[in-house]
Design a protein around this motif. Structure first.
Motif, short mmCIF file in Angstrom:
data_model
loop_
_atom_site.label_atom_id
_atom_site.label_comp_id
_atom_site.label_asym_id
_atom_site.label_seq_id
_atom_site.Cartn_x
_atom_site.Cartn_y
_atom_site.Cartn_z
N GLN A 34 19.67 -18.37 8.53
CA GLN A 34 19.64 -17.52 9.38
C GLN A 34 20.44 -17.43 10.66
O GLN A 34 20.40 -16.30 11.70
CB GLN A 34 18.38 -16.22 8.97
N ARG A 86 14.89 -18.31 -5.65
CA ARG A 86 14.38 -16.74 -5.03
C ARG A 86 14.99 -16.14 -6.40
O ARG A 86 15.68 -16.47 -7.11
CB ARG A 86 15.58 -16.44 -3.86
N GLN A 115 12.57 -8.32 8.05
CA GLN A 115 13.88 -7.27 7.94
C GLN A 115 14.02 -6.62 7.06
O GLN A 115 13.47 -6.19 5.91
CB GLN A 115 14.54 -8.95 7.50
N VAL A 116 14.84 -6.48 7.94
CA VAL A 116 15.48 -4.86 7.17
C VAL A 116 16.09 -4.53 5.64
O VAL A 116 15.26 -3.98 4.72
CB VAL A 116 16.64 -4.31 7.78
N SER A 117 17.08 -5.54 5.75
CA SER A 117 16.94 -6.11 3.96
C SER A 117 16.12 -6.25 3.13
O SER A 117 16.30 -5.70 1.71
CB SER A 117 17.77 -7.35 4.17
N VAL A 118 14.89 -6.54 3.60
CA VAL A 118 13.66 -7.30 2.18
C VAL A 118 12.43 -5.68 2.51
O VAL A 118 11.10 -5.90 2.32
CB VAL A 118 12.79 -8.44 2.27
N ASP A 135 15.74 -6.28 17.20
CA ASP A 135 16.48 -7.05 17.08
C ASP A 135 16.08 -8.34 17.09
O ASP A 135 14.65 -8.01 18.08
CB ASP A 135 17.67 -7.14 17.34
N ILE A 139 18.81 -10.59 14.24
CA ILE A 139 18.59 -10.14 12.79
C ILE A 139 17.76 -8.66 12.59
O ILE A 139 16.10 -8.91 13.57
CB ILE A 139 17.99 -11.09 11.86
N HIS A 141 15.23 -5.87 12.19
CA HIS A 141 13.84 -6.33 11.53
C HIS A 141 13.26 -4.79 11.89
O HIS A 141 13.87 -3.98 12.54
CB HIS A 141 12.62 -7.25 12.63
#
Length: 151
Positions: A34, A86, A115-118, A135, A139, A141
């Motif tokens: 990352q 994963r 993290q926004v994706s999770v 940020d 990344i 958040h």
């Protein structure tokens, strides 16, 4: 292979006992994968946190930590699972373990920097997103909180 076919053992350790297993995973996921700067990855909270480590046989494949903050607050973070493991429920087991530890420590509220994706992953556990996206180490958040129910 589903997570029910992999016998996983999760142990809670101090950083002194956890770092030799946890740090290589955090380095692989956060620094190498990352792009988090190495000096941001390790911090002063590691020393006092409780670290959950997931093992298959004797191989450590995932890690997360719980930091106890003043006012019966806890912060879960540094959750990482090696890429090939994963999608098999290991993150879920790490999080459930740290939520149980939170309860046993009389922590009333747990926060995390997701993290926004999770975010949807954490929402399954009742975490609620709060505030704006920001940020952190390049990344996106968002803060999330969970009120711990005492049984």
């Amino acid at each position: 292979m589903t997570h029910s076919q992999i016998p996983i053992v999760i142990l809670i350790k101090t950083w002194q006992d956890a770092k030799q297993d946890a740090y290589p995973i955090r380095k692989r996921v956060f620094i190498e994968e990352q792009g988090v700067p190495e000096e941001m990855e390790l911090d002063e909270f590691d020393l006092h946190a409780r670290h959950a480590l997931a093992y298959v046989d004797s191989e450590c494949i995932g890690t997360a930590r719980l930091v106890t903050l003043p006012g019966n607050l806890g912060r879960i973070g540094r959750m990482a699972v090696l890429p090939r493991y994963r999608g098999q429920g290991i993150g879920r087991q790490l999080l459930e373990t740290l939520l149980k530890v939170s309860q046993s420590q009389d922590i009333k509220q747990v926060e995390l920097h997701a993290q926004v994706s999770v975010i949807p992953f954490y929402e399954q556990f009742g975490f609620i997103a709060q505030g704006d996206i920001y940020d952190e180490a390049g990344i996106p958040h968002r803060d999330m909180i969970l009120h711990i129910q005492q049984y």
